[in-house]
Every structure is written in structure tokens, then in C-alpha cells.
Design an enzyme around this catalytic site. Structure first.
Site, PDB file in Angstrom:
ATOM      1  NE  ARG A  42     -30.420  63.509  34.547  1.00  0.00           N
ATOM      2  CZ  ARG A  42     -30.673  63.113  33.312  1.00  0.00           C
ATOM      3  NH1 ARG A  42     -31.900  62.968  32.969  1.00  0.00           N
ATOM      4  NH2 ARG A  42     -29.741  62.878  32.445  1.00  0.00           N
ATOM      5  CB  ILE A  50     -24.789  53.523  36.733  1.00  0.00           C
ATOM      6  CG1 ILE A  50     -24.904  52.033  36.398  1.00  0.00           C
ATOM      7  CG2 ILE A  50     -25.757  54.369  35.915  1.00  0.00           C
ATOM      8  CD1 ILE A  50     -24.648  51.680  34.944  1.00  0.00           C
ATOM      9  NE  ARG A  91     -37.992  63.407  42.791  1.00  0.00           N
ATOM     10  CZ  ARG A  91     -36.932  63.656  42.026  1.00  0.00           C
ATOM     11  NH1 ARG A  91     -35.879  64.226  42.532  1.00  0.00           N
ATOM     12  NH2 ARG A  91     -36.941  63.340  40.749  1.00  0.00           N
ATOM     13  CE  LYS A 107     -38.754  57.478  40.590  1.00  0.00           C
ATOM     14  NZ  LYS A 107     -37.783  58.112  39.680  1.00  0.00           N
ATOM     15  CG  ASN A 108     -37.532  55.229  37.213  1.00  0.00           C
ATOM     16  OD1 ASN A 108     -38.042  56.296  37.594  1.00  0.00           O
ATOM     17  ND2 ASN A 108     -36.430  54.748  37.742  1.00  0.00           N
ATOM     18  NE  ARG A 125     -29.202  61.501  36.604  1.00  0.00           N
ATOM     19  CZ  ARG A 125     -30.381  61.243  37.176  1.00  0.00           C
ATOM     20  NH1 ARG A 125     -30.621  61.692  38.379  1.00  0.00           N
ATOM     21  NH2 ARG A 125     -31.316  60.583  36.546  1.00  0.00           N
ATOM     22  CG  ASP A 137     -32.382  53.509  40.188  1.00  0.00           C
ATOM     23  OD1 ASP A 137     -33.301  53.583  39.342  1.00  0.00           O
ATOM     24  OD2 ASP A 137     -31.407  54.259  40.196  1.00  0.00           O
ATOM     25  CB  CYS A 141     -29.774  65.310  41.203  1.00  0.00           C
ATOM     26  SG  CYS A 141     -29.425  63.709  40.496  1.00  0.00           S
TER      27      CYS A 141
HETATM   28  C1  EPZ Z   1     -32.932  56.447  34.575  1.00  0.00           C
HETATM   29  O1  EPZ Z   1     -32.323  57.709  34.582  1.00  0.00           O
HETATM   30  C2  EPZ Z   1     -33.702  56.342  35.888  1.00  0.00           C
HETATM   31  N1  EPZ Z   1     -34.689  57.418  35.971  1.00  0.00           N
HETATM   32  C3  EPZ Z   1     -32.732  56.452  37.069  1.00  0.00           C
HETATM   33  O2  EPZ Z   1     -33.501  56.256  38.255  1.00  0.00           O
HETATM   34  C4  EPZ Z   1     -31.708  55.333  36.948  1.00  0.00           C
HETATM   35  O3  EPZ Z   1     -30.766  55.465  37.997  1.00  0.00           O
HETATM   36  C5  EPZ Z   1     -30.987  55.427  35.596  1.00  0.00           C
HETATM   37  O4  EPZ Z   1     -31.955  55.396  34.528  1.00  0.00           O
HETATM   38  C6  EPZ Z   1     -29.994  54.294  35.390  1.00  0.00           C
HETATM   39  O5  EPZ Z   1     -30.665  53.068  35.463  1.00  0.00           O
HETATM   40  C7  EPZ Z   1     -35.826  57.326  35.246  1.00  0.00           C
HETATM   41  O6  EPZ Z   1     -36.030  56.390  34.495  1.00  0.00           O
HETATM   42  C8  EPZ Z   1     -36.823  58.430  35.412  1.00  0.00           C
HETATM   43  P1  EPZ Z   1     -29.228  57.049  32.223  1.00  0.00           P
HETATM   44  P2  EPZ Z   1     -31.571  58.241  33.249  1.00  0.00           P
HETATM   45  O7  EPZ Z   1     -29.359  58.006  31.097  1.00  0.00           O
HETATM   46  O8  EPZ Z   1     -32.221  57.718  32.050  1.00  0.00           O
HETATM   47  C9  EPZ Z   1     -24.920  58.867  31.868  1.00  0.00           C
HETATM   48  C10 EPZ Z   1     -34.374  56.739  40.391  1.00  0.00           C
HETATM   49  O9  EPZ Z   1     -33.814  56.679  41.490  1.00  0.00           O
HETATM   50  N2  EPZ Z   1     -25.499  59.683  30.791  1.00  0.00           N
HETATM   51  O10 EPZ Z   1     -29.514  55.604  31.973  1.00  0.00           O
HETATM   52  O11 EPZ Z   1     -31.407  59.696  33.393  1.00  0.00           O
HETATM   53  C11 EPZ Z   1     -25.529  59.179  33.216  1.00  0.00           C
HETATM   54  O12 EPZ Z   1     -24.890  60.299  33.806  1.00  0.00           O
HETATM   55  C12 EPZ Z   1     -33.622  57.325  39.204  1.00  0.00           C
HETATM   56  O13 EPZ Z   1     -35.527  56.326  40.138  1.00  0.00           O
HETATM   57  C13 EPZ Z   1     -24.650  60.449  29.999  1.00  0.00           C
HETATM   58  O14 EPZ Z   1     -23.443  60.461  30.203  1.00  0.00           O
HETATM   59  O15 EPZ Z   1     -30.146  57.544  33.416  1.00  0.00           O
HETATM   60  C14 EPZ Z   1     -25.271  57.904  33.962  1.00  0.00           C
HETATM   61  O16 EPZ Z   1     -23.932  57.905  34.400  1.00  0.00           O
HETATM   62  C15 EPZ Z   1     -32.266  57.904  39.599  1.00  0.00           C
HETATM   63  N3  EPZ Z   1     -25.186  61.191  28.995  1.00  0.00           N
HETATM   64  C16 EPZ Z   1     -25.460  56.830  32.895  1.00  0.00           C
HETATM   65  O17 EPZ Z   1     -25.258  57.490  31.640  1.00  0.00           O
HETATM   66  C17 EPZ Z   1     -26.545  61.187  28.736  1.00  0.00           C
HETATM   67  O18 EPZ Z   1     -26.978  61.874  27.793  1.00  0.00           O
HETATM   68  C18 EPZ Z   1     -26.840  56.173  32.884  1.00  0.00           C
HETATM   69  O19 EPZ Z   1     -27.786  57.216  32.872  1.00  0.00           O
HETATM   70  C19 EPZ Z   1     -27.382  60.399  29.546  1.00  0.00           C
HETATM   71  C20 EPZ Z   1     -26.839  59.652  30.561  1.00  0.00           C
END
Ligand code: EPZ
Length: 421
Positions: free
Chosen positions: A92, A329, A399, A22-23, A121, A307, A116
Site C-alpha cells: 500500500r 487509528i 515485509r 521501514k516507514n 486504507r 503499529d 488490507c
Molecule cells: C503509515 O501508514 C504506516 N505505513 C503504517 O504502518 C502506520 O500504521 C500508519 O502510518 C499510522 O501510523 C507506512 O508509513 C509505510 P495514515 P499510512 O494515512 O500513512 C486514515 C506498518 O505496520 N486515512 O497515517 O497509510 C487511515 O485509514 C504500517 O508498518 C484516511 O482516512 O497511514 C487510518 O485510519 C501499517 N484517508 C488513519 O487515517 C487517507 O487518505 C491513519 O492512516 C489516509 C489515511
């Protein structure tokens, strides 16, 4: 709405086929609009989130056809650049159309994605990276209004408080591939899903190096062409079924699962006493002896994937001894604890650290799904709970898990879907 009914205590055996990631698929679908040519994306799972991304592309007047696991995208002539609230608010990851729209149309209006249950996020790292490329960004009425007419290659650090960002790396990479000059992304995410996106972009004619590292270098090109791409298998789905095998003391082969995508997770499973072996079709996971408790910390790739944290907690809930899981994370990603405790687990939360005291058995209960991976954790707990567990609001599961009840039943689980009364 549907619910999932799980009758516990069945040992899982046999083979399960892992679907496309998916990701990886979500940003790759977004990347198809970087060219006027047709692209064909294979191994696209039948998931709600994939359907949502297809709706977003269609809303941009991009022609998209999905036949089984094959999605054909024909973006030629699309002019729109708005991703609306009613679609973005349901997923998202829609934020990852921002980069491609800026690259293609030099402008974009994308609804600010909400938080969420796993945390706020934020998207500050996305906006920092795009501003570094010269994008002018303002936020009005809940929309990101971006002007990319002055974009040029740049050097940008994308590390945040929690480390690298997967979709911010994807967004900046997709914005940079058509931007004049060289862009260097420091502290880039290097998850397999980001690497798969880079491979697709390179097939389209992009000039990218270092995608398997935390330093990605992109040389902008004038034009990209369409490409055909098969999405990598879903490592999180694979991890979920590996835990299903472990928690039911089973012996399961996961077709298509890739050991190299799950090194940290497999290291922990083996420390607990589970046997994981590479076989010609994928991976074979076998319960061989009494499990040991674990100490786990989630980290950006190649660390233990956040995840799979909830799912691992279900396994530790029935593992004798004290286990500790620290979430680095998403520090609030523990909504599954209260539901697991309702099933008889003994888990307490100290800040972003869960302390899990293994219990002899869980008991079935009606539980509420809330987040994709927390819901999977409840199904896993249901597989070993005495009596029946009913997981409500399973649209969360739909999802990210393709044909979950069918795949589990194929391994011998007693699980089915029912309409909520
Ligand atoms: C991706 O989300 C995945 N989703 C998430 O999977 C996964 O948990 C996450 O990466 C971490 O591996 C998809 O790829 C669609 P991040 P993403 O930006 O990119 C913080 C699932 O269950 N952050 O790597 O949105 C954030 O809050 C989903 O399939 C900021 O602070 O995650 C988090 O604490 C859930 N500012 C950390 O960084 C930003 O601008 C990592 O988030 C962006 C993120």
C-alpha cells in the site's frame, strides 16, 4: 512458504541491533526521483517492502542498486510515470510515489492501493491535498490518473476522521517541494518517519519548515540535487523487541534505539513496571517486578503508536488483571485477538476496544500470520507459551522485520524458520 517455530519460556538477555526504519525508508526512496542526480540511502533494511519500492522505481526506468544496507539511486533521464497494479497491490505504501512523480513529471498514473486486514486504507486525504495544489485527478480502471501541469503552492488541511495521515503528508510535501509558491500543510503528521523524510528533502535543497510540528511550510524551488542520507532506526522494530524483553522477564539492550521516538510507548511500559534506561548504545529494557495491567489508546504521534498495539496486547494477555486497549487509528486492527485466544488468552472485543483479562500462561499452537504487526504479536506470545508455537505465512513478517529469528535467537530465544510441508 516458510513458517516460524517458537519454543516458549526462555528469558531473553543480551544486545540486539535495531535496523533502519521501514516507514522512513519507503518515502525517502520515493523522494530520490525528485532530482536527476544520484542519491545514496544508507541503513536501508533488507525487507520485502523495501525490495517492492525498489521494483517500483526500476519499473519507472530509474537505476537502483542495493548493496547490503546501502541503496544507490540514479534517476537521470527516466521518463515513465506509471506505478502498476501488480506492484502497488503488494504494498500500500507504493502510493507515496504519486507526489514525487507529479513534482518531477507533472503527471502520474498510480494503481489505486487496496485495503488490507487492518482496515479499508482510503486515500481521500492524499487526493484532497494534491487537488489543493491544483492537481487534476480522476480514477479510471482502478488507476489514479493525475495531471499536475497547473500545480501551485497552496494552504491545505490534511486532518481526517482519524487525525493526521503519515503518507498523505509525505505525498503532499514531496509534491510541493518543486511546486512554485508556498504550501502550508495544516494538521500534518509529525511521526519521526515524516521528519526523516523532510530532513532528506532539505539535504536535496528543499525549503521546508515545521516538520516536527503539525504545521509544515514548504517553499517550492526550481530544482533539487542528489543527497546522501542515513535512515533513522526503526522505532516499531525497537518497540517489538522491548516487549520481547518484557514478556520473557528479560534484560535486553537495543543498539541504536532512540528513546525520543517512543515516548508514549515507554511511558506505558514504565507504568506497567518495566525499567527502560537510555544507555550509550541505545536503550536497556529490564523486567524488574510483577507487571501491572494497562489502559492504552492508540493516537497519531506523539501518542501511542498503532503499529505497537498488537505486540502490547500479547504482553497484556499474560499480565495479571484487566487491561484495555482502544484503537483510534485503525478500528478494525484486531485480527490478532482470535489467534491469541487460540493460544489461551482471554480477550474480548467491544467495538474498537479490546478488554484483556491476563492469564497465567499461554499454550503453544499453530497460528496464522495475517498482518505484519499481528504476526509479530503471535511470535511474542510464542516466546512465553508452553510448548511449541508455529506461525504460518511468515512472509507477512518478512515485509517489516529484518532477520527476526536470527535476532531473537541471538537473545536466547528458541526460534527457527522451517519450510512449510
Ligand atoms: C503509515 O501508514 C504506516 N505505513 C503504517 O504502518 C502506520 O500504521 C500508519 O502510518 C499510522 O501510523 C507506512 O508509513 C509505510 P495514515 P499510512 O494515512 O500513512 C486514515 C506498518 O505496520 N486515512 O497515517 O497509510 C487511515 O485509514 C504500517 O508498518 C484516511 O482516512 O497511514 C487510518 O485510519 C501499517 N484517508 C488513519 O487515517 C487517507 O487518505 C491513519 O492512516 C489516509 C489515511
Amino acid at each position: 512458504m516458510d513458517k516460524l517455530v517458537v519454543e516458549g519460556s526462555k528469558r531473553l538477555t543480551g544486545t540486539v541491533e535495531i535496523s533502519g526504519s521501514k516507514n522512513a525508508c519507503l518515502p525517502i526512496l520515493a523522494a530520490t526521483i525528485l532530482t536527476d542526480d544520484k542519491s545514496v540511502i544508507k541503513n536501508a533494511s533488507a525487507l520485502r517492502d523495501i525490495s517492492t519500492m525498489i521494483k517500483i522505481l526500476k519499473n519507472l526506468d530509474v537505476k537502483v542498486k542495493q548493496e547490503g544496507a546501502v541503496v544507490t539511486v540514479e534517476p537521470s533521464g527516466f521518463k515513465k510515470y506509471i506505478a502498476p497494479y501488480e506492484l502497488v497491490s503488494t504494498m500500500r505504501a507504493s502510493i507515496c510515489v504519486l507526489g514525487p512523480l507529479l513534482a518531477k513529471h507533472k503527471r502520474a498514473e498510480v494503481s489505486f492501493p487496496g485495503g488490507c486486514v487492518i482496515g479499508p486504507r482510503p486515500i481521500d486525504i492524499h487526493l484532497k491535498g494534491l487537488r489543493a495544489l491544483g492537481v487534476e485527478i480522476k480514477v479510471e480502471k482502478g488507476y489514479i490518473i493525475a495531471d499536475g501541469r497547473k500545480m501551485r503552492g497552496s494552504h491545505v488541511y490534511l486532518g481526517g476522521h482519524f487525525g493526521s495521515s503519515v503518507l498523505a503528508t509525505a505525498n503532499v510535501m514531496m509534491a510541493a517541494v518543486l511546486t512554485k509558491g508556498v504550501t502550508v500543510i495544516e494538521n500534518a503528521a509529525c511521526e519521526p518517519e515524516v521528519v526523516d523524510l523532510a530532513h532528506f528533502l532539505i539535504k536535496m535543497g528543499a525549503k521546508i519548515k515545521g516538520q516536527e510540528t503539525h504545521r509544515i511550510i514548504i517553499e517550492g524551488v526550481k530544482k533539487l540535487h542528489g543527497a546522501e542520507h542515513t535512515v533513522i532506526p526503526d522505532r516499531i522494530e525497537a518497540g517489538t523487541y522491548m516487549i520481547a524483553a518484557a514478556i520473557t522477564r528479560g534484560d535486553v539492550t537495543l543498539k541504536n534505539a532512540k528513546l525520543e521516538h517512543l515516548i508514549a510507548f515507554i511511558d506505558k511500559l514504565e507504568s506497567a513496571g518495566i525499567s527502560v534506561k537510555k544507555v550509550p548504545s541505545g536503550l536497556r529494557v529490564k523486567y524488574v517486578k510483577k507487571l501491572k495491567p494497562l489502559d492504552i489508546t492508540t493516537l497519531p504521534y506523539p501518542g501511542f503508536a498503532t503499529d505497537i498495539q498488537a505486540q502490547m496486547m500479547s504482553l497484556m494477555a499474560v499480565t495479571d488483571g484487566i487491561s484495555v486497549i482502544t484503537e483510534k487509528i485503525y478500528p478494525e486492527r484486531f485480527i490478532h485477538i482470535s489467534e491469541l485466544n487460540r493460544m489461551g488468552a482471554d480477550i474480548i472485543l467491544e467495538g474498537a476496544t479490546a478488554i484483556i483479562k491476563g492469564v497465567k500462561h499461554l499454550s503453544g499452537a499453530p497460528v496464522m500470520a495475517s498482518d505484519l504487526r499481528a504476526s509479530a504479536a503471535l511470535v511474542l506470545a510464542g516466546l512465553v507459551a508452553k510448548d511449541r508455537t508455529e506461525v504460518h505465512r511468515i512472509y507477512h513478517l518478512d515485509r517489516g522485520y529484518e532477520r527476526l529469528e536470527e535476532k531473537l535467537a541471538g537473545l536466547g530465544a528458541s526460534v527457527w524458520r522451517e519450510k512449510e510441508k
